[in-house]
Design an enzyme around this catalytic site. Structure first.
Site, PDB file in Angstrom:
ATOM      1  CD  GLU A 106      -3.143   1.014   9.236  1.00  0.00           C
ATOM      2  OE1 GLU A 106      -2.512   1.578   8.162  1.00  0.00           O
ATOM      3  OE2 GLU A 106      -3.528  -0.205   9.068  1.00  0.00           O
ATOM      4  CB  CYS A 130       6.182 -11.534   7.921  1.00  0.00           C
ATOM      5  SG  CYS A 130       6.371 -12.287   9.679  1.00  0.00           S
ATOM      6  CB  CYS A 133       3.550  -8.538   6.934  1.00  0.00           C
ATOM      7  SG  CYS A 133       2.849  -7.414   8.293  1.00  0.00           S
TER       8      CYS A 133
END
Ligand code: SAH
Ligand code: SF4
Length: 361
Positions: A106, A130, A133
């Site tokens: 993206e 993480c 995320c």
């Protein structure tokens, strides 16, 4: 035990045909020499690709007809293709790119009055894990090539109809950990800043890292380099390690030391990104510790309200809390901004549109 980011990320497989799109000037020079042309033709092709952003060999009218026909037959000119574009009410457009091996990444195009900012991906997936995320939940699939990084820029500018001369800012805040793909990142940086091409000034390029100290030190040793942003996201080791596994290897003290020795130019500041997760990172105590951390070197803070995604288990903060933290930082004379996530109505932060297999599946 080795952490997932200690191993180099897999690289893209070999292409079946040479592809000129995204190559640097020297690589184009050798491609042209291999075709029996003088090396300086590489410069002509480079400026056609990066400055004019031509997408078909027939547009290269400054080359002979014979050479164009030869290039047509033997060399691809394939930028990453945009397979999905979602414009948002705020003017930004989120793009999904399909790469030659079918993988998707993206990027976001964000127009402002005086410039355009492009948010770029550096890897397919990410090894850093993480917990808040969407990209982190995919695991690492592979590094992007330098050409794929450059290609996102050219494809977005072409898609959006970029006006010549309008300043371009690049932020590596899309999918992936850019410093885990150091060599390809820096090769792309050279191409994007090349005066014969897009000539983007290095100070307009920002690389955001989750805190790979080895990569921060490598970047600091480069004479020409982008600016640095650190995703802090936690103000005690216990809190940060709980959401960012990298903190178990390089903790806050190690990070502060690395940022303290990072050689800054005059007026340059390190950006500290701080994601606000309701009840997790958005306490006023966190704000006070954030001030203390930011005072240790020239810094500015970017508060990022969490962008919710399915199954994350986190929530965005209350508006009142965002303003309170913002006030706390500015009263402490720390430059602060709030990132109103652009494209929030179209699935928000990077990694949330692309659906890839989850780790282990
Ligand atoms: N891997 C790099 C760059 C890509 S992530 C890094 O972590 O810095 C870019 C930024 O988006 C980071 O500051 C990260 O903390 C933040 N981020 C990731 N997921 C988010 C979400 N769902 N909402 C808000 N910010 C998010
Ligand atoms: Fe990777 Fe950055 Fe997401 Fe962490 S926040 S998993 S480093 S992309």
């Amino acid at each position: 035990m080795l952490a997932p980011w200690d191993a180099p990320a897999p690289e893209a497989g070999p292409a079946s045909r040479p592809n000129a799109a995204g190559l640097c000037r020297a690589e184009l020079g050798s491609l042209l020499t291999d075709l029996g042309e003088p090396g300086w033709r590489g410069k002509q092709v480079f400026s056609g690709l990066l400055r004019q952003r031509w997408t078909r060999w027939e547009q290269f009218t400054h080359l002979s007809k014979a050479l164009r026909t030869r290039l047509e037959a033997e060399v691809d000119l394939a930028w990453p293709s945009i397979v999905q574009s979602q414009p948002s009410a705020d003017g930004s457009t989120k793009h999904v790119f399909e790469l030659l091996d079918g993988r998707q990444i993206e990027g976001v195009h964000m127009p402002y009055e005086d410039r355009v900012t492009l948010c770029l991906s550096s890897q397919v997936g990410c090894a850093m894990g993480c917990t808040f995320c969407a990209t982190g939940q995919m695991g690492i699939i592979r590094n992007l090539t330098a050409a794929e990084i450059v290609g996102q820029v050219v494809a977005m500018l072409n898609h959006q109809g970029h006006a010549e001369g309008r300043p371009i800012n690049l932020v590596f805040m899309g999918m992936g950990e850019p410093l885990h793909n150091f060599d390809n990142l820096m090769a792309a940086f050279e191409t994007l800043t090349d005066p014969e091409g897009l000539a983007i000034p290095p100070r307009r390029i920002t690389v955001s890292t989750s805190g790979l100290v080895s990569g921060i030190d490598r970047l600091g040793a480069c004479t020409r380099r982008p600016r640095l942003a650190l995703s802090l996201n936690g103000t005690t080791d216990a809190h940060r390690s709980a959401i960012m596994p990298v903190n178990r290897v390089w903790n806050l003290e190690a990070l502060a030391a690395a940022l303290g020795r990072f050689p800054l130019q005059s007026g340059e500041r390190i950006t500290l990104e701080y994601v606000l997760l309701k009840g997790v990172t958005d306490g006023l105590e966190d704000g006070r510790r954030l001030v203390a951390f930011a005072r240790r070197f020239p810094a500015k803070v970017n508060l990022i309200p969490f962008n919710p995604h399915e199954g994350s288990g986190f929530e965005p903060p209350e508006e009142a809390r965002i303003s309170a933290l913002c006030r706390l930082l500015s009263e402490a004379d720390i430059p602060v901004s709030v990132r109103r996530s652009r494209g929030q109505d179209v699935a928000g932060a990077c990694g949330q549109l692309v659906r890839q297999p989850r780790r282990g599946s």
